[in-house]
Structure formats: C-alpha cells, structure tokens
Design a protein around this motif. Structure first.
Motif, mmCIF file in Angstrom:
data_model
loop_
_atom_site.group_PDB
_atom_site.id
_atom_site.type_symbol
_atom_site.label_atom_id
_atom_site.label_comp_id
_atom_site.label_asym_id
_atom_site.label_seq_id
_atom_site.Cartn_x
_atom_site.Cartn_y
_atom_site.Cartn_z
ATOM 1 N N LEU A 69 1.070 -1.330 0.000
ATOM 2 C CA LEU A 69 0.249 -0.129 -0.157
ATOM 3 C C LEU A 69 0.531 1.603 -0.045
ATOM 4 C CD1 LEU A 69 -2.846 1.268 -0.285
ATOM 5 C CD2 LEU A 69 -2.877 0.803 2.949
ATOM 6 N N PRO A 70 2.035 1.580 0.867
ATOM 7 C CA PRO A 70 2.432 2.261 0.523
ATOM 8 C C PRO A 70 3.218 3.077 -0.946
ATOM 9 C CG PRO A 70 3.063 1.219 2.661
ATOM 10 C CD PRO A 70 2.493 0.318 1.886
ATOM 11 N N GLN A 71 3.502 1.535 -1.172
ATOM 12 C CA GLN A 71 4.488 2.128 -2.944
ATOM 13 C C GLN A 71 2.986 2.828 -3.675
ATOM 14 O OE1 GLN A 71 7.509 2.555 -3.667
ATOM 15 N NE2 GLN A 71 6.878 3.481 -5.462
ATOM 16 N N TRP A 72 1.649 2.333 -3.630
ATOM 17 C CA TRP A 72 0.692 2.266 -4.506
ATOM 18 C C TRP A 72 0.303 4.231 -4.204
ATOM 19 C CZ3 TRP A 72 -4.170 4.320 -4.461
ATOM 20 C CH2 TRP A 72 -5.230 3.994 -4.924
ATOM 21 N N ILE A 73 -0.248 4.367 -2.798
ATOM 22 C CA ILE A 73 0.152 5.533 -2.563
ATOM 23 C C ILE A 73 1.293 6.814 -3.311
ATOM 24 C CG2 ILE A 73 -0.708 7.826 -0.593
ATOM 25 C CD1 ILE A 73 -1.825 4.680 1.096
ATOM 26 N N LYS A 74 2.146 6.369 -3.458
ATOM 27 C CA LYS A 74 3.631 7.021 -3.385
ATOM 28 C C LYS A 74 2.814 7.062 -4.999
ATOM 29 C CE LYS A 74 6.873 6.065 0.076
ATOM 30 N NZ LYS A 74 7.634 5.072 0.046
ATOM 31 N N ASN A 75 2.432 5.888 -6.062
ATOM 32 C CA ASN A 75 2.497 6.418 -7.164
ATOM 33 C C ASN A 75 1.311 7.451 -7.982
ATOM 34 O OD1 ASN A 75 4.811 4.618 -7.752
ATOM 35 N ND2 ASN A 75 3.579 2.641 -8.085
ATOM 36 N N HIS A 76 -0.134 7.073 -7.002
ATOM 37 C CA HIS A 76 -0.952 7.746 -6.949
ATOM 38 C C HIS A 76 -0.773 9.583 -6.950
ATOM 39 C CE1 HIS A 76 -5.291 7.847 -7.257
ATOM 40 N NE2 HIS A 76 -5.510 9.017 -6.133
#
Length: 334
Positions: free
Chosen positions: A144-151
C-alpha cells in the motif's frame, strides 16, 4: 500475454483483449473506465456489458459478435462475472466465444480469480497472444505505501512520509475512500507539500479488513494492528461467532503443528497441514514463542466466550474478544 498492474493501464491500451483479475471495486472501475475511454477514441462506439452467471443468454453475446452495427463495425464487449467464478459450463461458452471473435470485436473480461488449470482452457490459450492481464487485487499492507506514492505522483502531489503511513493505517483495504481523501487534500492544499498534521486533521478511519487480517496480525504479534483491525470489525458489526470459528481453526492448527514438531521437521509439518508458503515465516515465529499449554488455555477461553455468546451476553462479547486477542499474542496469560 502481458501482465500489468491497474495503474499501468494507460500505458497498455491498444490490445484487443483484456482480463481484469482481482476483486478490488475501485481498481476494477478505474480500469474499466480507462478502457472504455480508450476504445471509444478508437471508434468502438458500440459498447455492450453482459453480467455472467448461470442464467446468462450466451446467444445474445454470440450474436453481438456477428451482427454488424449500422454506424460502427467495432464493438467492445464487457463480460462481468461480479462475485461469480468460472465453472465447466461457462468455460465451454467462453471456448465457443473465442472462436467467433473477429478483428472488429474487443473483449474485456472481469473476474475475481482464475486458477492454473483454468488457464489451460481453449479460450484462454486462444486469446493469450493478444491478451493483457490487469491485476486489480487490493494492495496489502506491504504494497500500500508504494501504491499511494504512485497515485500521488500521478496527481502531482507531495505528502510527508509519516503522513503516508497515517493514510495506510486508516484506509487499508478501502482504495475508494483513500483516493477520495487524497482528492480532498489536493483541493484543500493545492501546490504545496502536505504535512502530517494537515492529513491528520482531515482523515477518518475507513480501513476495511477481513477476519484473516486479524488472525495474521495476532500470529505476527503486531499488537497495534490486531487491535485496530478488531475495532474495525466491531464497528462494521461483523458476526462475533464467525470470528470465534476462524480463531478456533487457527488454534487447532497451531496445536497440531506443535504436536507434529515433536517427531517431524518444520517443513514436514507445514507440508502435512498445507500451510501456505507466504504464511510459514509468521507461523514459525509464533510456534517458537508459544507453549502448547498456552494454546490449550486459549482454546478453553474461546469456548467460554462462545458459551457466553450463546447466552446472549452481547454487551461484553467484544471486551472478551479484545482480551482474547491480547492473550493470543502472549500479552495476557490466563
């Protein structure tokens, strides 16, 4: 065949066939919307959606592949399985469908999951050379942290790292609410790096968990996470008896694993009881920490809670569940 994540869909438009795999409603909707727009720009003016179940009229689907539209020769067909899954009868229908597809037909199939054996079906093999498989599984706690960063990068936003951790804590499992709060923050604080305090002032607890998130957190000895998950299950009025049954299965498994270790190696015992590879690390740590007598005590405590529940003592059931969690993690011996 090309396999991509949902946030890569804009880089892989142009293929005739797409298989959307995973049950996250936000990611499914996002990918479907992007594909609709892309195909519309390419002249696929006719876009048809069929919900697939045992009552589906497959003749209508076959006819839509063969009938020439008066205004457009290009048709985009969506096959949405919802919560359903593949079975032998539907696989046969898909096999037939793959035989009648023409260059003017684009196909998007939305399916929660597919097994290795189902990938051997004729329809899957027929589409595979021109197929894009899109992963729409909800990011887990590590992803999830990387997904948020990508978003955030897509939204051209910057948020402090600690604030991203806060978003993970409060919105895990609920990408719709997560993207909504990020959009709200963008409106409130345009053209600036958003701080921890600014995020904290605007969030609410919208995380969505399953009982298996709870048991995994307890086995991994993640106290804060386990209690947070149980609180959310309580808020969402999850049935306590179901939670007790799931914990009961975990305890019986742990007891059997401990007994098995008296005569066999860890790998042999894990193989015997079919423990998933991705869970063996946390299981190993838990087995090293706990004593078999503690596990029997936990099982006895669980039985007491169930008896109390059956006597309709709803008022204190959740307190008992929280105490059971602490005891499971070795923080409250009975």
């Amino acid at each position: 065949m090309i396999k991509i994540s949902a946030d890569q869909i804009n880089h892989k438009v142009g293929a005739p066939y797409y298989l959307i795999l995973g049950s996250d409603p936000y990611l499914q909707h996002y990918v479907q919307t992007e594909l609709r727009k892309s195909f519309l720009q390419k002249g696929f003016d006719e876009q048809l959606t069929f919900v697939i179940d045992n009552q589906t009229d497959w003749t209508a689907i076959y006819d839509s592949c063969q009938a020439m539209n008066l205004f457009s020769a290009n048709t985009l067909i969506f096959l949405d399985f919802g919560e359903g899954s593949l079975n032998a009868a539907i696989t046969t229908k898909l096999n037939t469908l793959s035989e009648v597809l023409t260059p003017g037909i684009a196909l998007v199939i939305t399916l929660n999951k597919i097994t290795k054996s189902q990938e051997n079906a004729n329809w899957y093999k027929a589409l595979s050379d021109k197929l894009v498989v899109v992963n729409c599984t909800t990011p887990d706690t590590l992803q999830l942290p990387q997904w948020i960063k990508n978003h955030l990068q897509q939204q051209q936003m910057t948020i402090e790292p600690k604030a991203i951790e806060l978003l993970c804590y409060y919105y895990e499992g609920n990408l719709l609410a997560l993207t909504q709060i990020i959009a709200q923050l963008k409106l409130l604080y345009p053209n600036q790096s958003i701080s921890y305090d600014e995020v904290e002032n605007n969030i609410n607890d919208s995380a969505i968990f399953t009982p298996y998130h709870w048991t995994d957190a307890m086995i991994a000895n993640k106290t804060k996470r386990a209690i947070h998950i149980l609180q959310q299950l309580k808020i969402n009025e999850f049935e306590p008896l179901i939670l007790l049954r799931i914990v009961q299965r975990e305890l019986i498994l742990m007891i059997n694993l401990k007994k098995g270790l008296q005569q066999k190696s860890l790998k042999q015992v894990f193989d015997e009881y079919k423990v998933w590879q991705n869970k063996r690390t946390i299981y190993t740590s838990y087995l090293n920490r706990c004593d078999i007598n503690d596990l029997f005590n936990l099982l006895a405590k669980l039985t007491e809670i169930e008896i109390s529940l059956k006597h309709d003592n709803q008022a204190r059931i959740w307190d008992a569940m929280f105490n059971l969690s602490m005891q499971f993690m070795g923080l409250d011996k009975c």
